[in-house]
Scaffold this active site. Structure first.
Site, mmCIF file in Angstrom:
data_model
loop_
_atom_site.group_PDB
_atom_site.id
_atom_site.type_symbol
_atom_site.label_atom_id
_atom_site.label_comp_id
_atom_site.label_asym_id
_atom_site.label_seq_id
_atom_site.Cartn_x
_atom_site.Cartn_y
_atom_site.Cartn_z
ATOM 1 C CB SER A 196 1.173 -0.473 -7.915
ATOM 2 O OG SER A 196 2.243 -1.635 -7.267
ATOM 3 C CG LEU A 254 -14.488 1.014 -15.133
ATOM 4 C CD1 LEU A 254 -15.246 0.332 -13.959
ATOM 5 C CD2 LEU A 254 -13.047 1.107 -14.509
ATOM 6 C CG ASN A 298 -10.374 -10.961 -7.476
ATOM 7 O OD1 ASN A 298 -10.152 -11.834 -7.493
ATOM 8 N ND2 ASN A 298 -9.151 -9.966 -7.180
ATOM 9 C CE1 TYR A 302 -1.741 -4.461 -10.970
ATOM 10 C CE2 TYR A 302 0.387 -4.608 -9.828
ATOM 11 C CZ TYR A 302 -1.062 -4.128 -9.974
ATOM 12 O OH TYR A 302 -1.476 -3.329 -8.878
ATOM 13 C CG ASN A 349 3.747 -4.832 -0.158
ATOM 14 O OD1 ASN A 349 4.492 -4.095 -0.719
ATOM 15 N ND2 ASN A 349 4.067 -5.920 -0.527
ATOM 16 N NE ARG A 386 6.784 -13.897 -5.358
ATOM 17 C CZ ARG A 386 5.405 -13.176 -4.697
ATOM 18 N NH1 ARG A 386 4.604 -13.769 -4.592
ATOM 19 N NH2 ARG A 386 5.766 -12.286 -4.219
ATOM 20 C CB THR A 388 4.448 -2.937 -8.777
ATOM 21 O OG1 THR A 388 5.193 -4.136 -9.273
ATOM 22 C CG2 THR A 388 3.546 -2.481 -9.682
ATOM 23 C CE LYS A 411 -2.954 -1.046 -10.868
ATOM 24 N NZ LYS A 411 -4.156 -0.525 -10.551
ATOM 25 C CG ASN A 466 -16.108 -6.793 -13.724
ATOM 26 O OD1 ASN A 466 -15.421 -6.769 -12.482
ATOM 27 N ND2 ASN A 466 -15.360 -6.731 -14.721
ATOM 28 C CG LEU A 467 -19.689 -8.036 -8.375
ATOM 29 C CD1 LEU A 467 -20.936 -8.846 -7.883
ATOM 30 C CD2 LEU A 467 -19.252 -7.633 -7.011
ATOM 31 C CB ILE A 504 -7.658 -1.372 -1.490
ATOM 32 C CG1 ILE A 504 -6.550 -2.239 -1.334
ATOM 33 C CG2 ILE A 504 -7.634 0.170 -0.898
ATOM 34 C CD1 ILE A 504 -5.509 -1.690 -2.384
HETATM 35 P P1 NAD Z 1 -9.568 -6.148 -5.776
HETATM 36 O O1 NAD Z 1 -9.205 -7.182 -6.929
HETATM 37 O O2 NAD Z 1 -9.869 -6.692 -4.345
HETATM 38 O O3 NAD Z 1 -10.457 -5.034 -6.204
HETATM 39 C C1 NAD Z 1 -10.273 -4.530 -7.511
HETATM 40 C C2 NAD Z 1 -11.999 -4.649 -7.915
HETATM 41 O O4 NAD Z 1 -12.051 -4.296 -9.218
HETATM 42 C C3 NAD Z 1 -12.810 -6.194 -8.010
HETATM 43 O O5 NAD Z 1 -13.854 -5.984 -7.120
HETATM 44 C C4 NAD Z 1 -12.948 -6.587 -9.309
HETATM 45 O O6 NAD Z 1 -13.990 -7.328 -9.359
HETATM 46 C C5 NAD Z 1 -13.123 -5.000 -9.964
HETATM 47 N N1 NAD Z 1 -12.953 -4.943 -11.374
HETATM 48 C C6 NAD Z 1 -11.750 -5.399 -12.079
HETATM 49 N N2 NAD Z 1 -12.044 -5.009 -13.317
HETATM 50 C C7 NAD Z 1 -12.937 -4.514 -13.418
HETATM 51 C C8 NAD Z 1 -13.685 -4.005 -14.894
HETATM 52 N N3 NAD Z 1 -13.150 -4.107 -15.957
HETATM 53 N N4 NAD Z 1 -15.002 -3.453 -14.412
HETATM 54 C C9 NAD Z 1 -15.587 -3.353 -13.351
HETATM 55 N N5 NAD Z 1 -14.979 -3.954 -12.084
HETATM 56 C C10 NAD Z 1 -13.757 -4.447 -12.235
HETATM 57 O O7 NAD Z 1 -7.995 -5.367 -5.956
HETATM 58 P P2 NAD Z 1 -7.622 -4.409 -4.372
HETATM 59 O O8 NAD Z 1 -6.559 -5.157 -3.786
HETATM 60 O O9 NAD Z 1 -8.593 -4.007 -3.888
HETATM 61 O O10 NAD Z 1 -6.717 -3.475 -5.405
HETATM 62 C C11 NAD Z 1 -7.617 -2.255 -5.762
HETATM 63 C C12 NAD Z 1 -6.567 -1.667 -6.758
HETATM 64 O O11 NAD Z 1 -5.269 -1.208 -6.195
HETATM 65 C C13 NAD Z 1 -6.337 -2.333 -7.973
HETATM 66 O O12 NAD Z 1 -6.218 -1.406 -9.208
HETATM 67 C C14 NAD Z 1 -4.807 -2.736 -7.724
HETATM 68 O O13 NAD Z 1 -4.073 -2.845 -8.919
HETATM 69 C C15 NAD Z 1 -4.265 -1.528 -6.906
HETATM 70 N N6 NAD Z 1 -3.109 -2.043 -5.897
HETATM 71 C C16 NAD Z 1 -3.470 -3.278 -5.077
HETATM 72 C C17 NAD Z 1 -2.437 -3.548 -4.343
HETATM 73 C C18 NAD Z 1 -2.609 -4.686 -3.522
HETATM 74 O O14 NAD Z 1 -1.628 -5.337 -3.006
HETATM 75 N N7 NAD Z 1 -3.751 -5.109 -2.958
HETATM 76 C C19 NAD Z 1 -1.020 -2.786 -4.274
HETATM 77 C C20 NAD Z 1 -0.965 -1.547 -5.303
HETATM 78 C C21 NAD Z 1 -2.157 -1.285 -6.163
HETATM 79 C C1 WQD Z 2 5.932 -9.873 0.051
HETATM 80 C C2 WQD Z 2 7.264 -10.752 0.357
HETATM 81 C C3 WQD Z 2 7.671 -12.440 -1.222
HETATM 82 C C4 WQD Z 2 4.234 -14.893 -0.599
HETATM 83 C C5 WQD Z 2 3.029 -7.719 -4.607
HETATM 84 C C6 WQD Z 2 3.011 -7.255 -5.968
HETATM 85 C C7 WQD Z 2 2.778 -5.644 -6.062
HETATM 86 C C8 WQD Z 2 1.652 -5.068 -5.053
HETATM 87 C C9 WQD Z 2 1.582 -5.879 -3.775
HETATM 88 C C10 WQD Z 2 -0.117 -4.578 -6.349
HETATM 89 C C11 WQD Z 2 8.150 -11.072 -0.855
HETATM 90 C C12 WQD Z 2 7.290 -13.024 0.266
HETATM 91 C C13 WQD Z 2 5.299 -14.052 -0.556
HETATM 92 C C14 WQD Z 2 4.636 -16.252 -0.077
HETATM 93 C C15 WQD Z 2 6.798 -15.483 0.455
HETATM 94 N N1 WQD Z 2 0.315 -5.519 -5.808
HETATM 95 N N2 WQD Z 2 6.448 -14.165 -0.241
HETATM 96 N N3 WQD Z 2 5.785 -16.416 0.511
HETATM 97 O O1 WQD Z 2 5.808 -9.281 -4.072
HETATM 98 O O2 WQD Z 2 6.158 -7.224 -2.402
HETATM 99 O O3 WQD Z 2 4.349 -7.161 -3.884
HETATM 100 O O4 WQD Z 2 1.791 -7.256 -3.876
HETATM 101 O O5 WQD Z 2 0.034 -3.483 -6.946
HETATM 102 O O6 WQD Z 2 2.673 -5.338 -7.459
HETATM 103 O O7 WQD Z 2 4.310 -7.561 -6.615
HETATM 104 O O8 WQD Z 2 4.241 -8.766 -2.221
HETATM 105 O O9 WQD Z 2 3.014 -10.197 -0.589
HETATM 106 O O10 WQD Z 2 3.601 -11.242 -2.851
HETATM 107 O O11 WQD Z 2 5.359 -10.548 -1.102
HETATM 108 O O12 WQD Z 2 7.913 -15.604 0.979
HETATM 109 O O13 WQD Z 2 3.813 -17.255 -0.143
HETATM 110 O O14 WQD Z 2 6.732 -12.127 0.763
HETATM 111 O O15 WQD Z 2 8.915 -13.031 -1.731
HETATM 112 O O16 WQD Z 2 9.541 -10.981 -0.113
HETATM 113 P P1 WQD Z 2 5.312 -8.224 -3.242
HETATM 114 P P2 WQD Z 2 4.103 -10.166 -1.617
#
Ligand code: NAD
Ligand code: WQD
Length: 339
Positions: free
Chosen positions: A124, A59, A35, A148, A178, A291, A126, A152, A32-33, A12
């Site tokens: 999130s 961080l 992920n 997790y 999502n 799941r 979540t 948050k 910190n790369l 993101i």
């Molecule tokens: P991502 O893992 O791609 O990005 C997170 C970044 O943070 C990574 O580049 C990682 O290297 C870096 N990082 C982690 N810990 C660190 C630390 N201690 N110091 C410095 N860097 C660090 O994840 P994303 O999908 O881009 O998500 C970004 C944010 O949004 C996260 O906080 C995540 O929890 C939140 N979020 C993501 C989703 C999703 O589904 N992708 C949904 C809701 C919320």
């Molecule tokens: C979506 C739907 C699964 C994988 C998670 C985190 C949430 C947020 C976003 C960070 C569900 C189904 C999935 C697969 C499947 N992240 N599914 N087969 O669970 O809504 O949310 O990611 O904040 O915190 O919980 O997203 O993409 O994992 O699942 O059938 O291989 O797809 O059961 O109905 P979810 P998801």
């Protein structure tokens, strides 16, 4: 403005870099790369033709963070950095609480020391756990049911206490639903290092032939086709929401909380069908058991962000799938192959 993005090399964060650079903001990334790959930053620079100031730093290293603030006149921070796998958080709760909470404490202490008090935080959906009422608005009860999600929620509470202790802090808690899709250029996108946990990157890897079939986790939910329903939001819409949130903070907003979602729910099978249309590829799947920890239905009421941020998600599921496919087909090995 000079904007610091923690975790800005991630999924993101990298898309938000593009949106901010295109609006002529200066972007500083600390990551910190753990992920992500530096290649994402190079691609952001290639897309925009602009420079990103990048620091590979954790961080939690407070002196290192302090040096970044000393060397850059930062006006606001978007805090993406954190660990995000639900399953991993159940297996390694201390790592999740340690990284996500201590990282935030370190960041905020350095921000306070430098008088930087405008902060956007990646929360999130979540935090709602299994919402009793959908669409869920920001007043819905918060009861996450994994470490997790709790990390948050705890951070939301820490930031709320921080605002109450000093009302000059402006903080936006953004609850993402999502996030899916990719920049339409196909040059940046989501690149999970292992087998993806999330639906969209899993489907994309089946379509490109890296995985053989999708496991659909349950078709006996109380939903129209029995599979789980979620609010998928295009990552570029989400990125634009951050720009709007920064503009809101600049009005001295205080503490604000917004859902960032589309307000529409789609089932797993609807997403499979949409991806098949977008890619022209078969997506073989089989129905398996539910799941653990999944909920039947979760989607947003995003009207508060509509009213207060003038932000609405514009892109639909066909565009989400087309852009995810563009990224996946142009980069079948993710960032890895191109280093
Ligand atoms: P991502 O893992 O791609 O990005 C997170 C970044 O943070 C990574 O580049 C990682 O290297 C870096 N990082 C982690 N810990 C660190 C630390 N201690 N110091 C410095 N860097 C660090 O994840 P994303 O999908 O881009 O998500 C970004 C944010 O949004 C996260 O906080 C995540 O929890 C939140 N979020 C993501 C989703 C999703 O589904 N992708 C949904 C809701 C919320
Ligand atoms: C979506 C739907 C699964 C994988 C998670 C985190 C949430 C947020 C976003 C960070 C569900 C189904 C999935 C697969 C499947 N992240 N599914 N087969 O669970 O809504 O949310 O990611 O904040 O915190 O919980 O997203 O993409 O994992 O699942 O059938 O291989 O797809 O059961 O109905 P979810 P998801």
């Amino acid at each position: 403005m000079n904007i610091l993005l923690t975790g800005g090399a991630g999924y993101i964060g990298s898309h938000t870099c593009v949106v901010l650079l295109e609006k002529e903001h200066h972007v500083i990334v600390v990551d910190n790369l753990c992920n992500s790959k530096f290649e994402a930053i190079k691609r952001v620079e290639a897309i925009t033709g602009k420079k990103v100031i990048f620091y590979q730093e954790d961080l939690r290293n407070t002196p290192g963070m302090d040096a970044i603030f000393r060397n850059n006149a930062i006006n606001a921070v978007i805090h993406f950095a954190g660990l995000k796998s639900v399953a991993e958080s159940v297996a390694r709760p201390l790592d999740y609480y340690g990284n996500n909470i201590n990282g935030t404490l370190s960041l905020c202490s350095v921000m306070a020391a430098h008088g930087v008090k405008n902060l956007v935080f990646s929360s999130s959906a979540t935090v709602y756990g299994d919402p009793e009422v959908v669409p869920a608005d920001e007043t819905a009860p918060v009861r996450p049911f994994n470490p997790y999600g709790r990390s948050k929620l705890f951070i939301e509470e820490i930031l709320t206490d921080l605002h109450h202790s000093d009302l000059s802090w402006n903080i936006a808690l953004l609850r993402y639903f999502n996030p899916v899709g990719a920049h339409p250029s196909g040059r940046i996108g989501e690149d999970p290092s292992d087998i993806p946990n999330n639906l969209m990157p899993y489907i994309a890897r089946v379509a490109v032939g890296r995985l053989s079939e999708l496991n659909v986790y349950g078709d006996d939910y109380d939903t129209p086709d029995g599979t789980g329903v979620r609010d998928y939001i295009h990552v570029m819409d989400l990125a634009e929401g951050h720009l709007k949130a920064l503009e809101k903070l600049a009005t001295n907003s205080g503490l604000v909380t917004y859902n960032l979602g589309t307000g529409k729910g789609f089932s797993v099978l609807e997403m499979v069908a949409a991806f098949k249309r977008a890619s022209g590829k078969p997506i073989p799947y089989k129905i398996v058991g539910r799941r653990p920890g999944d909920v039947a239905t979760c989607y947003a009421n995003p009207s508060l962000a509509g009213r207060e941020l003038c932000w609405t998600a514009r892109r639909g599921i066909d565009e989400m799938c087309a852009d995810a496919w563009q990224w996946q087909s142009m980069n079948p090995g993710g960032y890895g192959e191109t280093g």
